[in-house]
Design a protein around this motif. Sequence first.
Motif, PDB file in Angstrom:
ATOM      1  N   GLY A   1     -21.341  19.325  49.886  1.00 19.49           N
ATOM      2  CA  GLY A   1     -20.085  19.161  50.596  1.00 19.49           C
ATOM      3  C   GLY A   1     -19.946  20.029  51.831  1.00 19.49           C
ATOM      4  O   GLY A   1     -19.344  19.616  52.832  1.00 19.49           O
ATOM      5  N   ASP A   2     -20.501  21.232  51.818  1.00 19.02           N
ATOM      6  CA  ASP A   2     -20.350  22.139  52.951  1.00 19.02           C
ATOM      7  C   ASP A   2     -21.141  21.698  54.179  1.00 19.02           C
ATOM      8  O   ASP A   2     -20.959  22.276  55.264  1.00 19.02           O
ATOM      9  CB  ASP A   2     -20.778  23.557  52.565  1.00 19.02           C
ATOM     10  CG  ASP A   2     -19.740  24.260  51.715  1.00 19.02           C
ATOM     11  OD1 ASP A   2     -18.621  23.735  51.594  1.00 19.02           O
ATOM     12  OD2 ASP A   2     -20.047  25.326  51.151  1.00 19.02           O
ATOM     13  N   TYR A   3     -21.999  20.700  54.027  1.00 23.21           N
ATOM     14  CA  TYR A   3     -22.725  20.205  55.200  1.00 23.21           C
ATOM     15  C   TYR A   3     -21.824  19.387  56.121  1.00 23.21           C
ATOM     16  O   TYR A   3     -22.144  19.184  57.290  1.00 23.21           O
ATOM     17  CB  TYR A   3     -23.913  19.344  54.763  1.00 23.21           C
ATOM     18  CG  TYR A   3     -25.101  20.146  54.288  1.00 23.21           C
ATOM     19  CD1 TYR A   3     -26.009  20.677  55.190  1.00 23.21           C
ATOM     20  CD2 TYR A   3     -25.306  20.388  52.935  1.00 23.21           C
ATOM     21  CE1 TYR A   3     -27.096  21.423  54.767  1.00 23.21           C
ATOM     22  CE2 TYR A   3     -26.386  21.126  52.495  1.00 23.21           C
ATOM     23  CZ  TYR A   3     -27.278  21.647  53.408  1.00 23.21           C
ATOM     24  OH  TYR A   3     -28.351  22.388  52.981  1.00 23.21           O
ATOM     25  N   VAL A   4     -20.713  18.880  55.609  1.00 25.35           N
ATOM     26  CA  VAL A   4     -19.771  18.145  56.449  1.00 25.35           C
ATOM     27  C   VAL A   4     -19.064  19.140  57.369  1.00 25.35           C
ATOM     28  O   VAL A   4     -18.642  20.217  56.930  1.00 25.35           O
ATOM     29  CB  VAL A   4     -18.746  17.392  55.595  1.00 25.35           C
ATOM     30  CG1 VAL A   4     -17.754  16.639  56.486  1.00 25.35           C
ATOM     31  CG2 VAL A   4     -19.447  16.428  54.645  1.00 25.35           C
ATOM     32  N   ASP A   5     -18.936  18.801  58.650  1.00 26.75           N
ATOM     33  CA  ASP A   5     -18.242  19.678  59.581  1.00 26.75           C
ATOM     34  C   ASP A   5     -16.865  20.057  59.029  1.00 26.75           C
ATOM     35  O   ASP A   5     -16.144  19.194  58.514  1.00 26.75           O
ATOM     36  CB  ASP A   5     -18.073  18.992  60.936  1.00 26.75           C
ATOM     37  CG  ASP A   5     -19.398  18.801  61.661  1.00 26.75           C
ATOM     38  OD1 ASP A   5     -20.406  19.410  61.243  1.00 26.75           O
ATOM     39  OD2 ASP A   5     -19.426  18.026  62.637  1.00 26.75           O
ATOM     40  N   ALA A   6     -16.519  21.327  59.141  1.00 36.88           N
ATOM     41  CA  ALA A   6     -15.294  21.828  58.515  1.00 36.88           C
ATOM     42  C   ALA A   6     -14.065  21.032  58.929  1.00 36.88           C
ATOM     43  O   ALA A   6     -13.175  20.749  58.107  1.00 36.88           O
ATOM     44  CB  ALA A   6     -15.115  23.303  58.864  1.00 36.88           C
TER      45      ALA A   6
ATOM     46  N   PRO B   1     -29.376  10.530  46.590  1.00 38.01           N
ATOM     47  CA  PRO B   1     -30.303  10.970  47.627  1.00 38.01           C
ATOM     48  C   PRO B   1     -30.001  10.595  49.076  1.00 38.01           C
ATOM     49  O   PRO B   1     -30.794  10.952  49.961  1.00 38.01           O
ATOM     50  CB  PRO B   1     -31.583  10.257  47.197  1.00 38.01           C
ATOM     51  CG  PRO B   1     -31.111   8.948  46.678  1.00 38.01           C
ATOM     52  CD  PRO B   1     -29.814   9.256  45.966  1.00 38.01           C
ATOM     53  N   SER B   2     -28.954   9.850  49.388  1.00 39.66           N
ATOM     54  CA  SER B   2     -28.833   9.290  50.741  1.00 39.66           C
ATOM     55  C   SER B   2     -28.193  10.231  51.747  1.00 39.66           C
ATOM     56  O   SER B   2     -28.365  10.053  52.954  1.00 39.66           O
ATOM     57  CB  SER B   2     -28.030   7.983  50.692  1.00 39.66           C
ATOM     58  OG  SER B   2     -26.644   8.235  50.517  1.00 39.66           O
ATOM     59  N   GLY B   3     -27.394  11.196  51.281  1.00 40.28           N
ATOM     60  CA  GLY B   3     -26.665  12.056  52.195  1.00 40.28           C
ATOM     61  C   GLY B   3     -25.387  11.446  52.731  1.00 40.28           C
ATOM     62  O   GLY B   3     -24.692  12.064  53.543  1.00 40.28           O
ATOM     63  N   MET B   4     -25.035  10.237  52.281  1.00 42.73           N
ATOM     64  CA  MET B   4     -23.847   9.558  52.792  1.00 42.73           C
ATOM     65  C   MET B   4     -22.570  10.114  52.155  1.00 42.73           C
ATOM     66  O   MET B   4     -22.573  10.540  50.998  1.00 42.73           O
ATOM     67  CB  MET B   4     -23.937   8.059  52.539  1.00 42.73           C
ATOM     68  CG  MET B   4     -25.058   7.379  53.307  1.00 42.73           C
ATOM     69  SD  MET B   4     -24.772   7.480  55.098  1.00 42.73           S
ATOM     70  CE  MET B   4     -26.230   6.629  55.707  1.00 42.73           C
TER      71      MET B   4
ATOM     72  N   ALA C   1     -24.371  10.947  58.745  1.00 38.75           N
ATOM     73  CA  ALA C   1     -23.766  11.732  59.818  1.00 38.75           C
ATOM     74  C   ALA C   1     -23.871  13.226  59.565  1.00 38.75           C
ATOM     75  O   ALA C   1     -23.837  14.023  60.503  1.00 38.75           O
ATOM     76  CB  ALA C   1     -22.301  11.333  59.982  1.00 38.75           C
ATOM     77  N   PHE C   2     -23.980  13.624  58.303  1.00 38.68           N
ATOM     78  CA  PHE C   2     -23.995  15.036  57.949  1.00 38.68           C
ATOM     79  C   PHE C   2     -25.143  15.307  56.982  1.00 38.68           C
ATOM     80  O   PHE C   2     -25.760  14.396  56.443  1.00 38.68           O
ATOM     81  CB  PHE C   2     -22.666  15.436  57.301  1.00 38.68           C
ATOM     82  CG  PHE C   2     -21.463  15.112  58.126  1.00 38.68           C
ATOM     83  CD1 PHE C   2     -21.151  15.867  59.249  1.00 38.68           C
ATOM     84  CD2 PHE C   2     -20.637  14.044  57.794  1.00 38.68           C
ATOM     85  CE1 PHE C   2     -20.035  15.567  60.018  1.00 38.68           C
ATOM     86  CE2 PHE C   2     -19.518  13.738  58.548  1.00 38.68           C
ATOM     87  CZ  PHE C   2     -19.220  14.494  59.669  1.00 38.68           C
ATOM     88  N   GLY C   3     -25.375  16.595  56.751  1.00 41.00           N
ATOM     89  CA  GLY C   3     -26.326  16.970  55.719  1.00 41.00           C
ATOM     90  C   GLY C   3     -27.739  17.117  56.216  1.00 41.00           C
ATOM     91  O   GLY C   3     -28.019  17.088  57.419  1.00 41.00           O
ATOM     92  N   CYS C   4     -28.641  17.250  55.252  1.00 46.79           N
ATOM     93  CA  CYS C   4     -30.032  17.568  55.572  1.00 46.79           C
ATOM     94  C   CYS C   4     -31.007  16.609  54.910  1.00 46.79           C
ATOM     95  O   CYS C   4     -32.194  16.915  54.818  1.00 46.79           O
ATOM     96  CB  CYS C   4     -30.337  19.004  55.140  1.00 46.79           C
ATOM     97  SG  CYS C   4     -30.209  19.266  53.344  1.00 46.79           S
ATOM     98  N   ILE C   5     -30.515  15.451  54.410  1.00 47.25           N
ATOM     99  CA  ILE C   5     -31.387  14.490  53.758  1.00 47.25           C
ATOM    100  C   ILE C   5     -31.120  13.095  54.304  1.00 47.25           C
ATOM    101  O   ILE C   5     -30.032  12.798  54.791  1.00 47.25           O
ATOM    102  CB  ILE C   5     -31.231  14.481  52.220  1.00 47.25           C
ATOM    103  CG1 ILE C   5     -29.761  14.259  51.807  1.00 47.25           C
ATOM    104  CG2 ILE C   5     -31.782  15.767  51.620  1.00 47.25           C
ATOM    105  CD1 ILE C   5     -29.538  14.182  50.305  1.00 47.25           C
ATOM    106  N   ALA C   6     -32.152  12.249  54.225  1.00 48.47           N
ATOM    107  CA  ALA C   6     -32.048  10.841  54.590  1.00 48.47           C
ATOM    108  C   ALA C   6     -32.821  10.038  53.559  1.00 48.47           C
ATOM    109  O   ALA C   6     -33.732  10.556  52.904  1.00 48.47           O
ATOM    110  CB  ALA C   6     -32.599  10.602  55.987  1.00 48.47           C
ATOM    111  N   PHE C   7     -32.473   8.747  53.440  1.00 48.47           N
ATOM    112  CA  PHE C   7     -33.048   7.925  52.374  1.00 48.47           C
ATOM    113  C   PHE C   7     -33.378   6.524  52.901  1.00 48.47           C
ATOM    114  O   PHE C   7     -32.820   5.535  52.446  1.00 48.47           O
ATOM    115  CB  PHE C   7     -32.053   7.846  51.214  1.00 48.47           C
ATOM    116  CG  PHE C   7     -32.630   7.386  49.899  1.00 48.47           C
ATOM    117  CD1 PHE C   7     -33.717   8.033  49.324  1.00 48.47           C
ATOM    118  CD2 PHE C   7     -32.052   6.321  49.208  1.00 48.47           C
ATOM    119  CE1 PHE C   7     -34.220   7.636  48.097  1.00 48.47           C
ATOM    120  CE2 PHE C   7     -32.543   5.911  47.983  1.00 48.47           C
ATOM    121  CZ  PHE C   7     -33.634   6.569  47.423  1.00 48.47           C
TER     122      PHE C   7
END
Length: 407
Positions: free
Chosen positions: A217-222, A186-189, A329-335
């Motif tokens: 994985g696609d949430y990380v900048d290309a 769940p952390s998005g890390m 740093a990326f994604g749409c979730i935080a924990f």
Amino acid sequence: MSRPESTDLFLSAPGGEDNIGAEAHGGESYSHWVRKVIRAVRSERNLLVSLFDSSVPEPFDLLRRLMVEGFSEPITSRYTSAFDSGNPYVVEQLARRYAVPAEQILCTTGATGALSLIYRALMAPGDRVLVENPGFDLFHKIAEAHGFGVDRFERRGENFSIDPDEIAARIGPKTRLIILSDLHNPSGMALDRETLVAIGRIAEARGVTVIVDEVYGDYVDAALRPPPAASLSPALVSISSLTKSHGLSTLRCGWIVAEPGKMRTIRTLAEEIDFGVSNLAHAVAALVLEQPKMFDGYRMRMLARARPIIESYHGYWLDEGLIEGALPAFGCIAFPRLVGIDDTVAFSEWLADRCGVIVAPGEYFGAAGHIRIGFARAPADIDYGLQALTDGLIRHRDQRASAKGME
């Protein structure tokens, strides 16, 4: 950020008489808890802000455009049988993306279907899986449903990192699979390439397989995105889907990427038991995968509006001592870890009851005291939800201080 203006919607503390039936979650699944809370909220109020979601919202307008263009006259050639080896157009796009032959790709009914299929193909009665903690509850629930034993290793620190040596120490004589996610749910890390390579080497030496769930994985900048796990070691298997990165859970389009030997074993079982891949859904998935700029742009625009809002609130919570932990740093979730709140089931149910705002309690991911926040939402919804959460954290802190002063 200055203290946000109060929504003034709270009447009592979590755990009091106004809690919506909080109870020990026991063996209840996370999905069951979410449905229960949604039903309770909708019976009392019209407003529902779902900060428990862990993907961008369904891109309805883009999906409608594809459907109109693809299924008018003449019907798109992408609408074809997926029975033999999956939709060939989906497979073609994935093979290009992962830079592997089509034979190393297997389409599935979502990432959950991929996980279940791998468990059954690569494990035998008495075998065990080693699962990350905190982690997505289906990783262990699917294993348990098939009668396999479950062990855990910890992801530690504010970045929820993995120590490969700890994994090596936790591998037992019956361990056949190791399950982890990157980006971490769940952390998005994110994991670094070196860690995955080290885990792959350990797995090769010990004769086990590592499944890496890459649905985020696609949430990380290309430009910063590491290569897929399956390309780093023959012991690593990548699974993913269109659910989290595209908001298209309705298509139930998932896939597995594995080295040829493992894939032959997985595919053999799939050809015996898996008849559920939808021709229609995977035809639409092919159209989606063939237009990556459209859907990547949708995701990037959504997060470009949302991230400054969560960054502002997260910074304020840290300054006020309301939470601990870093924002990924990326994604749409935080924990985040809530300071002074250990029962986050009760807290989350209270927040839902009072404000119609639903966050995900850490208990369902193996980390009581944390909550998972999904922030890929319209700015007004995010701001309202995070404002309500802020008020709840402050009210809880003030009540703790008042109770301590009365001792």
